[in-house]
Design a protein around this motif. Structure first.
Motif, PDB file in Angstrom:
ATOM      1  N   GLU A 184     -25.859 -15.215  -7.350  1.00 30.64           N
ATOM      2  CA  GLU A 184     -26.620 -13.974  -7.153  1.00 30.64           C
ATOM      3  C   GLU A 184     -25.666 -12.840  -6.821  1.00 30.64           C
ATOM      4  O   GLU A 184     -24.484 -13.057  -6.573  1.00 30.64           O
ATOM      5  CB  GLU A 184     -27.649 -14.179  -6.053  1.00 30.64           C
ATOM      6  N   PRO A 204     -26.615 -11.635 -14.856  1.00 29.82           N
ATOM      7  CA  PRO A 204     -26.832 -10.303 -14.272  1.00 29.82           C
ATOM      8  C   PRO A 204     -28.308  -9.937 -14.240  1.00 29.82           C
ATOM      9  O   PRO A 204     -29.039 -10.184 -15.199  1.00 29.82           O
ATOM     10  CB  PRO A 204     -26.051  -9.371 -15.198  1.00 29.82           C
ATOM     11  N   GLN A 205     -28.729  -9.373 -13.110  1.00 25.40           N
ATOM     12  CA  GLN A 205     -30.122  -8.939 -12.978  1.00 25.40           C
ATOM     13  C   GLN A 205     -30.204  -7.449 -13.298  1.00 25.40           C
ATOM     14  O   GLN A 205     -29.459  -6.662 -12.709  1.00 25.40           O
ATOM     15  CB  GLN A 205     -30.611  -9.148 -11.548  1.00 25.40           C
ATOM     16  N   GLN A 241     -37.265  -4.950 -15.846  1.00 27.35           N
ATOM     17  CA  GLN A 241     -36.575  -5.417 -14.639  1.00 27.35           C
ATOM     18  C   GLN A 241     -37.415  -6.471 -13.923  1.00 27.35           C
ATOM     19  O   GLN A 241     -36.899  -7.496 -13.469  1.00 27.35           O
ATOM     20  CB  GLN A 241     -36.315  -4.240 -13.690  1.00 27.35           C
ATOM     21  N   GLU A 287     -34.855  -6.297  -5.439  1.00 24.61           N
ATOM     22  CA  GLU A 287     -33.850  -5.237  -5.301  1.00 24.61           C
ATOM     23  C   GLU A 287     -34.503  -3.916  -4.896  1.00 24.61           C
ATOM     24  O   GLU A 287     -33.867  -3.088  -4.238  1.00 24.61           O
ATOM     25  CB  GLU A 287     -33.081  -5.036  -6.618  1.00 24.61           C
ATOM     26  N   ARG A 298     -36.459 -10.424 -13.518  1.00 25.15           N
ATOM     27  CA  ARG A 298     -36.263 -10.955 -12.163  1.00 25.15           C
ATOM     28  C   ARG A 298     -37.158 -12.156 -11.927  1.00 25.15           C
ATOM     29  O   ARG A 298     -36.775 -13.101 -11.241  1.00 25.15           O
ATOM     30  CB  ARG A 298     -36.579  -9.849 -11.141  1.00 25.15           C
ATOM     31  N   GLU A 326     -27.609  -2.490 -15.682  1.00 23.45           N
ATOM     32  CA  GLU A 326     -28.708  -1.540 -15.891  1.00 23.45           C
ATOM     33  C   GLU A 326     -29.217  -1.638 -17.324  1.00 23.45           C
ATOM     34  O   GLU A 326     -28.463  -1.980 -18.234  1.00 23.45           O
ATOM     35  CB  GLU A 326     -28.241  -0.113 -15.596  1.00 23.45           C
ATOM     36  N   TRP A 383     -25.426  -7.469 -11.050  1.00 20.92           N
ATOM     37  CA  TRP A 383     -26.433  -6.544 -11.556  1.00 20.92           C
ATOM     38  C   TRP A 383     -25.912  -5.739 -12.738  1.00 20.92           C
ATOM     39  O   TRP A 383     -24.705  -5.519 -12.887  1.00 20.92           O
ATOM     40  CB  TRP A 383     -26.860  -5.560 -10.459  1.00 20.92           C
ATOM     41  N   SER A 388     -22.101  -2.175 -14.479  1.00 19.18           N
ATOM     42  CA  SER A 388     -22.148  -3.393 -13.661  1.00 19.18           C
ATOM     43  C   SER A 388     -21.895  -3.091 -12.187  1.00 19.18           C
ATOM     44  O   SER A 388     -21.120  -2.196 -11.857  1.00 19.18           O
ATOM     45  CB  SER A 388     -21.074  -4.383 -14.119  1.00 19.18           C
ATOM     46  N   LEU A 423     -26.298  -2.228  -3.744  1.00 19.78           N
ATOM     47  CA  LEU A 423     -27.121  -1.273  -4.488  1.00 19.78           C
ATOM     48  C   LEU A 423     -27.410  -0.037  -3.642  1.00 19.78           C
ATOM     49  O   LEU A 423     -27.533   1.072  -4.175  1.00 19.78           O
ATOM     50  CB  LEU A 423     -28.413  -1.934  -4.975  1.00 19.78           C
ATOM     51  N   THR A 429     -31.358  -3.794 -12.994  1.00 15.97           N
ATOM     52  CA  THR A 429     -31.883  -3.056 -11.840  1.00 15.97           C
ATOM     53  C   THR A 429     -31.511  -1.579 -11.950  1.00 15.97           C
ATOM     54  O   THR A 429     -30.732  -1.197 -12.821  1.00 15.97           O
ATOM     55  CB  THR A 429     -31.298  -3.652 -10.532  1.00 15.97           C
TER      56      THR A 429
END
Lengths: 705, 159
Positions: A348, A254-255, A268, A598, A272, A353, A351, A227, A606, A257
């Motif tokens: 927002e 969570p997005q 991804q 992103e 998104r 993975e 993030w 995260s 990031l 990325t």
């Protein structure tokens, strides 16, 4: 009915929760028409399902329904209900996004404007288990730096909760923690502890934290090992908690990325593009009964300690024993105690993975499948709110829908086979002057097909079109967003049958009592060699080929009907192999395919993550024991982090024997368990080891190197 | 205190120290100095003296010790802990965890060797070193606030 009207009766909530005189009304989580929203959503889903079921019955039953056709209708109806709920959630989400409305208040969306500084004490907890320490601490550091930029750093601590059993990673974690504290000048702000016994996995890790240090804090933000969150997002979550005293959990969406393989980039991209639609739709009808996804969420610590101690299910694993997928259950217990759980789609800067390839994705799904299948038992447990039961059901269905879909397809095949064996009777039943002509239902079949596919893909297509027509389409690759959407749809259509087979296998495996272990997720851009993909999918290929042959034998038209599914099955190793390719993923990026905001304009957090990862690129996990023997600092740090205790006589002898082995045969001769045992006590320096000295004291450590 | 000053006291431990014991003392001192990242002849001599003092004064109860090495290690540990207590003004430097934390802090503060000369020197003013150690001190966890997280039951409704 308003959300306030839906509040549990007074008396079930502690008094302090209703004292909201000092709360900022502009961030109050409440909205109109909770009951109406749910009536609309479920009503529309039921109506659509009923229509589809009638249409299917009409198509199949034109010449009277056979038993197998009835089975087909039954499976179709269950599957369609599932699709339908998702469809209307998506449609609502699209309307909300299109009109830029807040899913909860139904007012114009606006950013959270905080009034004053945070009053609460918060902790970011990162439970880890054999994860890459460089990546874990890179995420922590990126989030920490972002938080520092908000000026609210004093309201937060960070806490790495290690459950690691790998001796080398254990020592690397300690060193990474010390380095982070030193580099960020964050002594007393970033904490670290390792659990000696890792009972009950991640939920046990958090439970142990709750019983020791959590009471120091009002709220905890739970991270996953991968995260990253922006400081703004974390501060906003804490602010929302402060101003909504009845909130137990606030979940950010969570997005995904950070991965660059083709597989991950496709996921991804669609997450998104379409993820915000689904989040808005879910938030719209779930309101204060939303779910908890296990990470990137803030939790009211006191409430969590009081009501989220997980029960142990009767019976043996996988369906009994400790609860594996704890997040849904914790949300359900929160709701049971009267606390609200919110999903805030506009939060927002959150993030996570994804697994880099389909095989790692499936491995993760296997673990989740076991956890979600356990929830089937909780669906009928007393006391839970209806929506909590629905969340359990949706979790179960996310895997069980696969075997149901498979059964639908198999029963369709059998039904078609039966129909081809039958001779049409123009004069069925009693004597009549007029023959009963075969009824052509091909138009209705087409309508049904379009209806079903439309339900599946329409919200996604509209999301893609909305992005394409929106002002920020450049961030998604400009007009190439359409090509990305088209390719994603094609890819997901081919991947769906593979996942159907894998999920069916997982469900069968769980139901027959097989368990999974506990392994860290693959967090690099790892590819899948073709041979490995072929080996993994060999059963699926055989099934695809045999099924195709039967379909051709039954009816050529039926074969073409099944061909998208058969293609996915037969092409599975190629799909898995090529989609795992980093080179193709990067090439797609150059062609502006599957681009996300992103990637286009990376947020500061990031960029920091990438920078820190690059800086620590050479810091590979070394032999932990050797490091302690050679490096006085690592040795002292390790000794300082060990609990103060004295080995019993038996342990002392065992340790002595291991040191003897170490002195004679070297570090390589030791097993993982032997290393773990001697690492559990202050480690002796090299000269003592070579001298064969084997005494360990708890009162005073031996000198190191 | 040097060998000569010990010897000047007349009938002393040092006068009867065997070559093997000398080597053992020196090895022990070297190991402990290395564990603190100290490379200083003066500090080494101070450590050797502290070990000899401990043996001469028989301050270690040898009966419950397994070997001479243990006696020397305990003596070294006590000497350093006492010195750290003097430097930091803390009294709890003898405990395993605190001692290790201070060792970490000293290693961090002494990366470029500026504090090596100070090591075990009781006569110096240690205020700067004390400050350097407090800056470098690691804190692995906040204060413990123990509480119970009760297991929920699936049989009853929440009250």
């Amino acid at each position: 009915m308003t959300e306030a009207a839906n509040t549990p009766a007074k008396g079930t909530i502690p008094a302090e929760r209703s004292e909201d005189a000092f709360c900022d009304p502009t961030v109050k989580l409440r909205g109109p028409g909770v009951g109406s929203r749910r009536i609309f959503l479920f009503g529309a889903s039921i109506a659509a399902t009923a229509y589809a079921a009638w249409l299917m019955t009409d198509v199949l039953g034109a010449d009277q329904l056979t038993i197998m056709e009835m089975v087909v209708v039954a499976f179709f109806t269950i599957n369609f209900a599932w699709i339908s709920l998702s469809f209307f959630t998506g449609i609502v989400g699209l309307v909300l996004r299109g009109l830029k409305l807040d899913a909860i208040t139904l007012k114009r969306l606006k950013p959270i404007a905080r009034k004053g500084r945070l009053r609460s004490k918060n902790v970011v907890v990162i439970p880890v288990y054999n994860e890459d320490p460089n990546r874990v601490f890179a995420g922590l550091r990126a989030s920490y730096e972002s938080l520092a930029a908000t000026g609210e750093l004093d309201a937060f601590h960070f806490f790495v909760l290690s459950d690691t059993r790998d001796p080398d990673i254990w020592i690397a974690e300690e060193m990474a923690w010390a380095k982070a504290c030193s580099d960020l000048n964050a002594r007393g702000k970033i904490f670290f502890r390792r659990r000696a016994e890792n009972t009950e996995r991640k939920s046990g890790n958090l439970k142990e934290f709750c019983e020791t240090y959590a009471a120091n804090y009002d709220h905890m933000i739970v991270f996953d090992a991968d995260s990253v969150m922006s400081g703004e997002a974390m501060v906003n979550m804490a602010y929302l908690m402060e101003n909504n005293p009845d909130a137990g959990i606030i979940q950010s969406p969570p997005q995904p990325t950070g991965r660059q393989t083709l597989f991950a980039r496709i996921l991804q991209f669609i997450s998104r593009v379409h993820g915000p639609t689904m989040s808005a739709g879910l938030s719209f009808w779930c309101m204060g009964s939303s779910n908890y996804w296990g990470h990137n969420a803030i939790i009211r610590t006191k409430a969590f300690i009081e009501c989220c101690g997980l029960p142990v299910l009767s019976g043996k694993p996988p369906m009994g024993g400790h609860i594996l997928s704890h997040d849904f259950v914790e949300a359900a217990f929160m709701r049971k105690a009267g606390w609200r759980c919110w999903l805030i789609p506009q939060l927002e800067g959150s993030w996570e993975e994804l697994p880099p390839n389909l095989i790692d994705f499936a491995i993760r799904d296997r673990r989740w499948c076991q956890g979600n299948m356990q929830h089937a038992r909780l669906m009928v447990a007393p006391g839970f709110k209806p929506l909590s039961r629905l969340h359990f059901f949706m979790g179960v269905m996310s895997f069980v829908s696969s075997p149901l879909w498979l059964l639908l397809l198999l029963s369709s095949t059998i039904a078609t086979l039966q129909n081809t064996q039958l001779t049409y009777s123009f004069f069925p039943g009693q004597f009549t002057m007029f023959p009963q002509w075969p009824v052509d239902r091909s138009f209705e079949m087409l309508v049904l097909l379009i209806f079903t596919i439309g339900m599946l893909v329409l919200p996604k297509i509209i999301s893609i079109l909305m992005v394409c027509l929106g002002r920020d389409r450049k961030q998604y690759g400009g007009v190439m967003v359409l090509a990305s959407g088209l390719l994603e749809t094609l890819y997901s259509a081919l991947q769906a049958p593979i996942m159907m087979m894998l999920h069916s296998q997982f469900v069968f495996s769980v139901l027959t009592g097989n368990q999974v272990g506990w392994d860290a997720q693959e967090r690099d851009d790892a590819g899948v060699p073709f041979k490995a993909a072929l080996k993994t999918h060999r059963t699926i290929i055989v099934i695809g080929v045999v099924w195709g042959a039967i379909a051709v034998f039954v009816d050529t038209a039926f074969f073409w009907w099944l061909s998208p599914i058969l293609a996915g099955l037969v092409l599975s190793p190629w799909l898995t192999h090529y989609s795992s390719s980093l080179a193709i993923g990067k090439a797609a990026r150059r062609m502006k395919l599957f681009v996300t905001p992103e990637e286009y304009d990376s947020p500061e957090e990031l960029r920091a993550l990438a920078r820190i990862n690059a800086e620590s690129g050479d810091d590979d996990v070394k032999d932990g024991l050797l490091r302690l023997i050679e490096d006085p600092y690592a040795n002292a740090l390790h000794s300082a982090l060990l609990p103060v205790r004295k080995p019993d006589a038996r342990t002392a002898i065992e340790i002595g024997i291991i040191y003897e082995k170490l002195a004679r045969l070297g570090v390589e001769s030791l097993t993982r368990d032997e290393k773990l045992l001697i690492l559990s006590w202050p480690v002796k320096p090299l000269d003592q080891i070579m001298a064969g000295r084997d005494h360990i004291t708890a009162e005073g450590p031996k000198p190191a190197s | 205190m040097t060998d000569m000053t010990i010897a000047s006291k007349g009938f002393t431990y040092a006068a009867f120290e065997s070559a093997a014991m000398t080597r053992l003392i020196e090895d022990t001192a070297r190991a402990w100095l290395r564990s603190f990242g100290v490379n200083s002849p003066q500090a080494s001599q101070r450590m050797i003296n502290a070990l000899r003092d401990a043996l001469a004064e028989d301050s270690i109860a040898a009966s419950d010790r397994a070997s001479m090495q243990d006696i020397l290690d305990q003596a070294a540990h006590d000497a350093i802990a006492s010195w750290l207590a003097q430097v930091t003004g803390e009294h709890n430097c003898h405990g395993s965890s605190r001692f290790s934390m201070l060792r970490c802090a000293f290693l961090s503060a002494n990366r470029d060797g500026i504090w090596s000369e100070h090591f075990l020197d009781a006569k110096r003013d240690h205020r700067d070193l004390g400050m350097a150690l407090s800056v470098q001190m690691m804190l692995p966890t906040p204060g413990l606030v123990a509480c119970e997280m009760p297991r929920q039951s699936l049989e009853r409704r929440a009250s």
